[in-house]
Every structure is written in structure tokens, then in C-alpha cells.
Design an enzyme around this catalytic site. Structure first.
Site, PDB file in Angstrom:
ATOM      1  CB  CYS A  29      -0.859   0.013   1.258  1.00 51.56           C
ATOM      2  SG  CYS A  29      -1.751  -1.522   1.512  1.00 51.56           S
ATOM      3  NE  ARG A  54       4.163   1.855  -1.754  1.00 50.05           N
ATOM      4  CZ  ARG A  54       5.429   1.485  -1.664  1.00 50.05           C
ATOM      5  NH1 ARG A  54       6.329   2.060  -2.426  1.00 50.05           N
ATOM      6  NH2 ARG A  54       5.803   0.565  -0.823  1.00 50.05           N
ATOM      7  CD1 TRP A 102      -2.624  -4.238  -5.058  1.00 51.57           C
ATOM      8  CD2 TRP A 102      -2.110  -5.728  -3.476  1.00 51.57           C
ATOM      9  NE1 TRP A 102      -2.474  -5.461  -5.656  1.00 51.57           N
ATOM     10  CE2 TRP A 102      -2.162  -6.396  -4.713  1.00 51.57           C
ATOM     11  CE3 TRP A 102      -1.813  -6.468  -2.331  1.00 51.57           C
ATOM     12  CZ2 TRP A 102      -1.919  -7.754  -4.838  1.00 51.57           C
ATOM     13  CZ3 TRP A 102      -1.578  -7.831  -2.461  1.00 51.57           C
ATOM     14  CH2 TRP A 102      -1.632  -8.453  -3.708  1.00 51.57           C
ATOM     15  CG  ASN A 128       2.925  -0.755   2.920  1.00 51.05           C
ATOM     16  OD1 ASN A 128       2.382  -1.794   2.528  1.00 51.05           O
ATOM     17  ND2 ASN A 128       4.057  -0.293   2.411  1.00 51.05           N
ATOM     18  N   GLY A 129       1.459  -3.168   5.316  1.00 51.49           N
ATOM     19  CA  GLY A 129       2.088  -4.376   5.829  1.00 51.49           C
ATOM     20  C   GLY A 129       1.056  -5.414   6.204  1.00 51.49           C
ATOM     21  CD  GLU A 516      10.035  -7.370 -19.823  1.00 56.06           C
ATOM     22  OE1 GLU A 516       9.910  -8.317 -19.024  1.00 56.06           O
ATOM     23  OE2 GLU A 516       9.671  -6.215 -19.549  1.00 56.06           O
ATOM     24  CE  LYS A 520       6.260  -5.061 -19.273  1.00 59.49           C
ATOM     25  NZ  LYS A 520       7.461  -5.433 -18.589  1.00 59.49           N
ATOM     26  CD  GLU A 523       3.343  -6.106 -16.593  1.00 61.77           C
ATOM     27  OE1 GLU A 523       3.184  -6.045 -15.375  1.00 61.77           O
ATOM     28  OE2 GLU A 523       4.445  -5.956 -17.142  1.00 61.77           O
ATOM     29  CG  HIS A 539      10.951 -29.978 -27.565  1.00 55.71           C
ATOM     30  ND1 HIS A 539      11.366 -31.242 -27.899  1.00 55.71           N
ATOM     31  CD2 HIS A 539      11.915 -29.141 -28.014  1.00 55.71           C
ATOM     32  CE1 HIS A 539      12.544 -31.178 -28.504  1.00 55.71           C
ATOM     33  NE2 HIS A 539      12.895 -29.904 -28.582  1.00 55.71           N
ATOM     34  CE  LYS A 638       7.217   0.487 -11.584  1.00 50.75           C
ATOM     35  NZ  LYS A 638       7.363  -0.212 -12.870  1.00 50.75           N
TER      36      LYS A 638
END
Ligand code: M6R
Length: 643
Positions: A29, A54, A102, A128-129, A516, A520, A523, A539, A638
Site C-alpha cells: 500500500c 502501489r 492494495w 502498509n504491511g 519480456e 508486457k 499484464e 516440444h 508497482k
């Protein structure tokens, strides 16, 4: 009561005995606070906006006005919803705390939003935690007559502080220490007390917290990182684990640890320009950050890549030459995009410095019993410098006496501070949740490091060392020429908008680029995408290919070019739709592919710095075309400070 707590392991209180393991589990958060002579509300709201990356499940603010009334406003969703709620309300006050959440414990809702208020209405707290033993603490408090409105762990903490304050007649700061001695878990907190509107108490364990100091200590700012503070002051104190700080107007910061010992604050000057925090005319931060890359690379190489002298200077190598030279192995620990950069770093270090490198997901590494020796160098790669798993992997390395080497963007972050040495990537604040310029910054730093190390060890030829240095100097301009193709890339991206799946393929240095590119796309556009080394296709993944499957190949003109053409043919033969990133002037792939994007020719080892750019732009344009929130994709944040 607090005396009964032994090292966060054993809690014995009010007849109840509970055993805990002290494991790390942290949320992501954002918290902001202000105390001083200005109106707190605009500072808090602006700060929340800067921290919204965040988490954006809910937001809230608590302010104490001049009559000593505490007003608390909370709303589900983004900070803009909170702003709408507070219009026409009393938002006066020169002291306040605020939070963007969050969600971990409790669904996203206004009730579960922070700040949480104590039973009497006297205290408000943002956190935050994760308080891991919150349910047991809640039972203790319920026995003492406390009731709870929310289903959060945080509400338990604010009640516990009030309980300590009342029962033991303690000041806010001492009650906070007493309560925190009973807590198992992680926290960055800020608490205000409407009976003492001249102070804020803050504390930290495993979640970041920065204090900004105004002139003559007439005002203080607090935040989860420096971004909300830099426009007011550059003087900052990064709180350390188990520290509690008292911020009182007109007085110097007082810091104590949980054993009530005095700690001398270490004031640092932090330089982040304000314009780096704005969109600068771009529609989204992500686009701005993609376009920032030529400048970022130049910043990252400044003073390190000496083009005229054809050499690389890294202070870390000068200062730790002996230790780095005797390294028997490098272990790279990272997550997400940073892990992809690590895969490129492995190839570079092995090729030029001839030292074996292992690349580990930090989340896996930390929970098995990895063999780590004091001769190992463990490299943590992290944009934020706060990723919980990466930090924990680093701590494990430290316990095993390996050298801890950080490759980090955020100056003063937890991983930066836990490093024995390292290299900042210096690409400036990255706000978009999807990492772009941090990736190329990380790859640039790994390139410099691998070249310099190889040169020191005599494992790279003079010719290759110098020609790679020269070409590195050309890369920022070459990135610009890729960016100039943005309109073309946008058209190609449109064809992916309605895809449900996509595959990304590359080989050699371009294999991590394929991973990558797929990350991108998934997400920010929510299209299922997977990256593979192209030869692995036969395979298994080849079974997925039909006329509905777009396959993005990274097929620049390097040593495996002919091989990847065969892989492209295999997809073509099964009617797959091929989009390819190729080297300027390519003819062979153009004949087979539905669309190609040209990037300038460069060395194989530097190819990722160019081929990653079109993939970033493809993901960006697909997400925009789909009308999605590019900078704040769903379910993500983030700074992933949760394990
Ligand atoms: O801050 P870090 O580099 O440690 O973050 C690691 C990942 O969470 C991050 O790279 C994530 O995968 C990005 N959202 C990718 O764009």
C-alpha cells in the site's frame, strides 16, 4: 504486558499463549502524512496520487482540524473517488495521514479502507504491511471490551495502541512501541492522536517509510517512498526496521528502537526532479517511460562508459576488485521483468567474464535450501528495491556470507541499503506498473558490469571490449530510430487486439526478450501470452498453432538467425500468424511474416536493448486499443512487497 514478548516469537498475554514464527509477509500500500503549517489535505491527496501505483483498491484520509475534531474520509477505488467524496466536506487541518490500499485482509471497501480509527475515536492509523498475529490480538482486545468495524489486521493495531495508551497511561509514542512489541509481521505505520495534534508517530518493520524534514523542523512529511515528498524538501530520513519516530512541530526527529534505545537519525539529501514525476505531455506514464529510454540509457552510462578512452569505469569494481575477482559464481535473484534482465545478464557475464551464473526466481530461491558459499556473489535485480521475495533472498545470501550486490533503481530503497555494493540503474522514477525503462536500464548496467569484469579478468579480447563499448555508445540513437516507427508498430499492434492468446519466440540473447514481450502483453492487455526459446516450440507449444494464434518472433540478424527462420517456417506451415522483429534490410523473414518491424543492426549481445522496444510498444498499443488502464492494470501494483 509488552515485557512478555520475546523476539516476536512467543506471546503470552491475558492468559492466552500463542506461538508464532517470524516470517515475512508484506502488502503493498502507499501511506502519506503531513504535520506543519500548511493545509495538509492537498499535500496528502497529491501524495496519494503519486503513490497510487502501489495499490488502488481504496483510499482514505484523516485530518485533525483547528477545533481538535478528527475527520476521516474513506472510499473504495481510486484516489479520485476519495476526492469526489471529500468535496463539500471539512478538509481543513494542518495535520493528517492518508492511505492508498492494495487489499490483503478484507475485501476492497470503504469500511476496510485506511485510516482506521480507535474505539474512542481518538487515534487514527494508516498501515502498509501485514499483522500476522492480528486474529489473536483481536481476541485479547475483545476480552477487554473492544469491538471492530472492519475485517482488517490494521484496525487491531490501532485498538492495541489505544489500549496501551489508556491502560498504562502512556504517550502516543510509548504506547506505539508497547503495541509494536506485541506485533508479529510487517508494517510501516503513521498514527495521529486528536488529543495531541502537534505530533505524528511513525514506525517501520520490513515495509518502507521515508520522513521528509522541512526547514527548522516546522513541518514533516512522511511517505512510503520519496516521490510525494520531493517537491517540498530534499532532506530525508529513511527509517530502519524496528524504529519508531516521533515527529513534533519545531523539534528534531526523535527515534527509538523497540527496546527504547535512542537512535540518531541519518539525514540524506535526495535529488529527484519534479518533472520526472509528471507525464510530460504523454497520455500515459508507460508511453512516457518507453520514450524516455534513449535519455535513460545515456544517464545510466554517464561517467561509466568513457567512449573517448574506450573503457568502462565502475566504482564497485574499483572498490571491491579483490572480492569480485575471486567470485566463483554469481547467483542472480529477481522477479518478473527484473528476472528477465537477469537471464540476459547471465549470458553476458558468462560470455565475457567466464564466471558461471545462475538466475533464480527470488521466491523459489528463498524457500529452498540453496547452496550459497562465501565466495558467491549474489546479485539482486530490482527496479523498486522493495520486492519482498528479492529482499528475502538477499538476506539469505547475507546470512550465508555471500557478497550482496544490488542492481536497483530506487535510491535508498531496502535492497539498495541491504547491498554490500552494487550499481544504480539511474533511469529515474518508473511510475507505470509495466516495467519498461527499468528493463533496458538493468540490461545496460549488466552489460557494463560484464564487460568491465571480463576486462579485469582478461577473459574478453581487447577488440571485443572496445568494439562493444563503441556500439553501446550508439544504442541511445538507435533506440530513437526504433521509437520513430511507433505509428507503424501501432498499426501492427491493432491486429493483436482481439487475440485471446499469443506466443513470443526468441533465441540466444533474444529469448529473454521474448519472455519480456509476453509478460508486457499479458499484464496490461490481459491477453494470455507465453514466451519460449523458439526451438522449444516443437516440444509442445507447436500444438497450439493454428490460424488464430499470433506468434511474435524476435528474429534479428545474429548467429541463430538461420535457425530461427526454420522455426518461423514451422509456424507458417501451420497457418500461424507471424509478426517479427527483424534487423533493418532483412528479406528472408519479410517474405514469410504477416508483418515485420525493423530495428537497426547491432551486436548480438546488445540486441535486447533494441528488440525489447517494439514489444513494449505493441503491448502498450494493444492495451490502449482495448481501452484498458495501461498504467495501473488490474490486480497489480508497482512495488510487490507481498510474498
Ligand atoms: O521492483 P522489481 O523490479 O523488484 O519488481 C519485480 C516485478 O514485480 C516487476 O518486474 C513486474 O514483473 C513488472 N510489473 C513487470 O512489468
Amino acid at each position: 504486558v509488552a515485557q512478555d514478548i520475546i523476539n516476536n516469537v512467543k506471546l503470552k498475554c491475558c492468559g492466552i499463549k500463542v506461538l508464532y514464527k517470524n516470517k515475512q509477509g508484506i502488502t503493498m500500500c502507499g501511506i502519506v502524512g503531513y504535520i506543519g503549517f500548511r493545509d495538509a489535505y492537498p499535500i496528502l491527496i497529491q501524495g496519494l496520487k503519486r503513490l497510487e501505483y502501489r495499490g488502488y483498491d481504496s483510499a482514505g484520509v484523516a485530518l485533525i482540524n483547528n477545533e481538535g475534531v478528527m475527520n476521516v474520509y474513506k472510499e473504495k477505488g481510486k484516489v479520485s473517488n476519495l476526492e469526489a467524496l471529500t468535496s463539500q466536506r471539512d478538509i481543513s487541518g494542518q495535520i493528517g495521514i492518508a492511505h492508498t490500499r492494495w487489499a490483503t485482509h478484507g475485501e476492497p471497501s470503504a469500511i476496510n479502507a485506511h485510516p482506521h480509527v480507535s474505539q474512542s475515536g481518538r487515534l487514527a492509523l494508516v498501515h502498509n504491511g501485514i499483522i500476522e498475529n492480528y486474529s489473536n490480538l483481536k481476541i485479547l482486545l475483545e476480552k477487554e471490551g473492544y469491538t471492530f468495524k472492519s475485517s482488517t489486521d490494521t484496525e487491531v493495531l490501532v485498538q492495541l495502541i489505544e489500549y496501551m495508551q489508556k491502560k498504562y497511561d502512556k504517550s502516543l509514542e510509548n504506547a506505539t512501541i508497547m503495541a509494536l512489541r506485541m506485533v508479529v509481521g510487517a508494517y510501516a505505520i503513521a498514527v495521529i492522536d486528536k488529543n495531541c495534534p502537534d505530533k505524528i508517530v511513525v514506525a517501520r518493520k520490513s515495509s518502507p517509510l521515508v520522513i521528509g524534514i522541512g526547514a527548522d523542523h516546522k513541518e514533516f512529511f512522511i511517505a512510503s517512498d520519496a516521490l510525494p515528498i520531493v517537491e517540498y524538501t530534499k532532506q530525508m530520513v529513511y527509517l530502519n526496521d524496528n524504529e519508531v519516530a516521533l515527529l513534533k512541530i519545531g523539534k528534531k526527529i526523535e527515534i527509538n528502537n523497540l527496546n527504547y534505545e535512542d537512535i540518531t537519525p541519518e539525514v540524506k539529501e535526495v535529488n529527484i526532479s519534479l518533472e520526472s514525476l509528471e507525464k510530460g505531455g504523454f497520455e500515459h506514464f508507460m508511453l512516457k517511460e518507453i520514450y524516455d529510454q534513449p535519455r535513460c540509457m545515456a544517464d545510466c552510462m554517464r561517467g561509466r562508459l568513457l567512449l573517448n578512452e574506450k573503457r568502462i569505469v565502475l566504482s564497485t569494481i574499483n572498490m571491491h576488485r579483490e572480492r569480485l575477482m575471486k567470485a566463483e559464481r554469481f547467483i542472480i535473484v529477481a522477479c518478473g521483468t527484473s528476472w528477465h534482465a537477469g537471464l540476459i545478464g547471465k549470458q553476458l557475464i558468462e560470455q565475457w567474464a567466464n564466471i558461471p551464473v545462475e538466475v533464480e526466481y527470488a521466491s523459489e530461491f528463498r524457500y529452498r535450501n540453496p547452496v550459497i558459499s562465501p565466495d558467491d556473489v549474489v546479485i539482486a535485480i530490482s527496479q523498486s528495491g522493495e520486492t519482498a521475495d528479492t529482499l528475502a533472498a538477499f538476506q539469505l545470501a547475507k546470512e550465508n556470507k555471500a557478497m550482496c550486490f544490488g542492481i536497483v533503481n530506487v535510491v535508498g530503497s531496502s535492497i539498495a541499503r541491504a547491498s554490500d555494493t552494487g550499481i544504480y540503474i539511474h533511469v529515474g522514477p518508473e511510475i507505470g506498473v509495466a516495467s519498461t525503462k527499468a528493463f533496458t536500464g538493468q540490461v545496460t548496467v549488466l552489460t557494463l558490469f560484464a564487460l568491465a569484469l571480463g576486462h579485469e579478468r582478461g577473459t574478453i579480447s581487447k577488440e571485443e571490449y572496445e568494439s562493444t563499448i563503441e556500439e553501446l555508445g550508439n544504442i541511445p540513437e538507435k533506440i530513437k530510430s526504433v521509437l520513430a516507427k511507433d505509428e507503424e508498430i501501432k498499426d501492427i499492434a491493432r491486429s493483436l487486439t482481439y487475440a485471446e492468446n499469443a506466443l513470443y519466440m526468441g533465441r540466444g540473447f533474444n529469448y529473454p526478450v521474448a519472455l519480456e514481450g509476453a509478460l508486457k502483453l499479458k499484464e496490461i492487455s490481459y491477453i494470455h501470452a507465453e514466451g519460449y526459446p523458439a526451438a522449444e516450440m516443437k516440444h509442445g507449444p507447436i500444438a497450439l498453432i493454428d490460424e488464430n494464434m499470433p506468434v511474435v518472433f524476435v528474429a534479428t540478424h545474429h548467429q541463430l538467425y538461420k535457425k530461427i527462420i526454420s522455426n518461423i517456417e514451422e509456424v507458417k506451415a501451420r497457418n500461424g500468424r507471424i509478426i517479427a522483429v527483424v534487423t533493418e534490410g532483412d528479406e528472408a523473414v519479410k517474405e514469410i511474416a504477416e508483418a515485420t518491424i525493423e530495428v537497426p543492426s547491432t551486436l548480438a549481445s546488445l540486441a535486447p536493448l533494441l528488440s525489447a522496444i517494439p514489444l513494449q510498444l505493441i503491448a502498450y498499443h494493444v492495451a490502449v486499443e482495448k481501452g484498458l488502464n495501461v498504467d495501473q492494470p488490474r490486480n497489480l501494483a508497482k512495488s510487490v512487497t507481498v510474498e
